[in-house]
Design an enzyme around this catalytic site. Sequence first.
Site, PDB file in Angstrom:
ATOM      1  N   HIS A 263      10.256  12.929  20.838  1.00 49.90           N
ATOM      2  CA  HIS A 263       9.293  14.032  20.737  1.00 49.90           C
ATOM      3  C   HIS A 263       8.661  14.383  22.082  1.00 49.90           C
ATOM      4  O   HIS A 263       8.263  15.532  22.294  1.00 49.90           O
ATOM      5  CB  HIS A 263       8.209  13.673  19.713  1.00 49.90           C
ATOM      6  CG  HIS A 263       8.714  13.662  18.301  1.00 49.90           C
ATOM      7  ND1 HIS A 263       8.912  14.803  17.570  1.00 49.90           N
ATOM      8  CD2 HIS A 263       9.084  12.633  17.494  1.00 49.90           C
ATOM      9  CE1 HIS A 263       9.361  14.504  16.365  1.00 49.90           C
ATOM     10  NE2 HIS A 263       9.479  13.178  16.294  1.00 49.90           N
ATOM     11  N   GLU A 293       8.588  25.134  16.767  1.00 48.18           N
ATOM     12  CA  GLU A 293       9.341  25.803  17.827  1.00 48.18           C
ATOM     13  C   GLU A 293       9.348  27.314  17.643  1.00 48.18           C
ATOM     14  O   GLU A 293      10.180  28.020  18.212  1.00 48.18           O
ATOM     15  CB  GLU A 293      10.780  25.269  17.866  1.00 48.18           C
ATOM     16  CG  GLU A 293      11.622  25.638  16.659  1.00 48.18           C
ATOM     17  CD  GLU A 293      11.503  24.655  15.518  1.00 48.18           C
ATOM     18  OE1 GLU A 293      12.458  24.570  14.719  1.00 48.18           O
ATOM     19  OE2 GLU A 293      10.473  23.968  15.414  1.00 48.18           O
TER      20      GLU A 293
END
Length: 375
Positions: A263, A293
């Site tokens: 991450h 995203e």
Amino acid sequence: MSVRVTRRIRRILWPEQEPELADAGRAGEIVIARGRLFVATLLALPGIITWLRSPGQLQGPIGIALALVATVVGFPILRRAHRGEGGTWLGLSSVILDVSLVTMYQLLLMLSGDAESALHSRITFTLYTLAITVSALRYDGRLVRIAGVIAVSEYLGLIAWANATHHVFDADGHRILGSGLRSQMEYSIILLTATALAAVIVDRAQVLRLSGIRDPLTRLANRGYFHERAHQELTRTARTGRPSAIAMLDIDHFKLVNDAHGHAAGDLVLRKFASVLRGTMRASDLVARLGGEEFAVLLPETSLENARIKLESIRATLRDTHVSLPSGATVQVTFSAGIAAWPDDGTGVLKLLQVADDRLLAGKRAGRNVVVAAG
């Protein structure tokens, strides 16, 4: 002097204002413009009363005249503020107007022969302080400091001019009319103190404002602010009739980056993507992270075709950009996008976002790394 040094000096003297603060500044300008008209009305009333009671005194007509000036100039400022026009220059003009109207009132009193009222009026001193304090509503510390500097400079200039023409101070600096020079300097210090306090308030308000409307990871606008700003922009678009576009963007295969590199690497890709978007957009455009995203872009006064050309250019830039990860690996970032335009695809924020999202999904189904502007 080199261009770099000149730019550095300019940033120190006139630092760039954060675009997200512009909307709050416009809202503050509207409040100030309305307050200016209200105060002008209040000041006209005692002027009328004074004029009726003592027709021979000039304080009444002077107050009425300046109230009319503030009203005549104030209405166009209010109209421009409502339209979102003028930006920083409108705020700067308003600051100069507010402070200079107070100075003009004092000057006219001096010219009428009433130097005592001009230099020792509690009302005018209060109005100076008010002009400095309310400038904080513009969310721009530069304008607050300018208001204070102008107020003190004009006030001290009046004292110097009054002494040169009316000899209100003797050789030892004592006041021939009323209090001494020391009181005038105390007034100036109070004005500077009010300026400093107002500037601190603005600086704190800016931090709180930005923390509430920005995504902490990418420093882009968040979802709530995007909807707020898009609604305002579409309202302005409906008034002007000029086109505007909204785009939805999604980083391709972002989950694979998280799965393969962690991450922390995903956060680095998000920040890089946000940096490219921010660096290629105009100051009037708005880039926001909606979540994960997924990103959104607001393009005011931009047609559907021009928006497509803009996003295709960004897509080409990212295609040649590789993000270096802490592990030593590199990742190529691509994105898919869908675009909707006002008014052909809708007139509301939610409708345009839905159309843009549908086109984004169509781009993903078509293989990703594509910009879809029709469908």
